[in-house]
Design an enzyme around this catalytic site. Structure first.
Site, PDB file in Angstrom:
ATOM      1  N   HIS A  11      36.662 -24.922  23.948  1.00 45.69           N
ATOM      2  CA  HIS A  11      37.243 -25.233  22.640  1.00 45.69           C
ATOM      3  C   HIS A  11      38.591 -25.911  22.803  1.00 45.69           C
ATOM      4  CE1 HIS A  11      39.382 -24.685  18.847  1.00 45.69           C
ATOM      5  NE2 HIS A  11      38.187 -24.684  18.282  1.00 45.69           N
ATOM      6  N   GLY A  75      28.165 -22.776  15.159  1.00 39.48           N
ATOM      7  CA  GLY A  75      29.054 -22.969  14.030  1.00 39.48           C
ATOM      8  C   GLY A  75      29.231 -24.465  13.842  1.00 39.48           C
ATOM      9  N   HIS A  77      31.447 -26.552  14.877  1.00 37.75           N
ATOM     10  CA  HIS A  77      31.743 -27.321  16.092  1.00 37.75           C
ATOM     11  C   HIS A  77      30.485 -27.542  16.933  1.00 37.75           C
ATOM     12  CE1 HIS A  77      35.915 -27.432  15.267  1.00 37.75           C
ATOM     13  NE2 HIS A  77      36.199 -26.198  15.640  1.00 37.75           N
TER      14      HIS A  77
END
Length: 135
Positions: A11, A75, A77
């Site tokens: 991330h 999700g 992303h």
């Protein structure tokens, strides 16, 4: 033997210690799978960014690139942002990329970790460790 390139996608964080987590994970992968070429990249806050990481891995001339998100679950992303940055259509897990030689190779997009007995075991191990250390 097929030369697999694995693009490990973290991330990213404003905290530099997050980079160590991703790089340590990549090192474990590399040690366990020396036949693969492992590279890291980040969605945000750190470099290389996903497009740059993909370009760096393409220079290794793999036969296939597998983008592996170091995320726990699906999700926005996982479903939208990362596929877009990889040049994949939303919801797609495969496409192609072109190497500098002009050769087209497969680009595959793996699922996040998800619910897994190994993850559950790791969580329980951490709970036991906390009980020992912080009691």
């Amino acid at each position: 033997m097929e030369n697999r390139g694995i693009l490990l996608i973290g991330h990213g964080s404003r905290r530099e210690d997050y980079r160590k987590f991703v790089e340590d994970t990549a090192e474990i992968l590399q040690n366990n799978h020396p036949e693969c070429t492992i590279r890291t990249c980040y969605l945000e806050h750190m470099s290389p960014a996903i497009p740059e990481g993909l370009e760096l891995l393409k220079k290794e001339n793999p036969d296939v690139i597998i983008a592996v998100p170091l995320f726990l679950s699906k999700g926005v992303h996982i479903m939208e942002t990362i596929p877009h940055l990889l040049g994949l259509k939303e919801g797609s897990h495969s496409g192609t990329v072109t190497l500098a030689s002009g050769k087209n190779i497969p680009l595959l997009y793996a699922n996040p970790i998800g619910a897994d007995p190994l993850l559950a075991d790791l969580l329980f191990r951490n709970a036991e460790q906390a009980q020992k250390e912080y009691k």
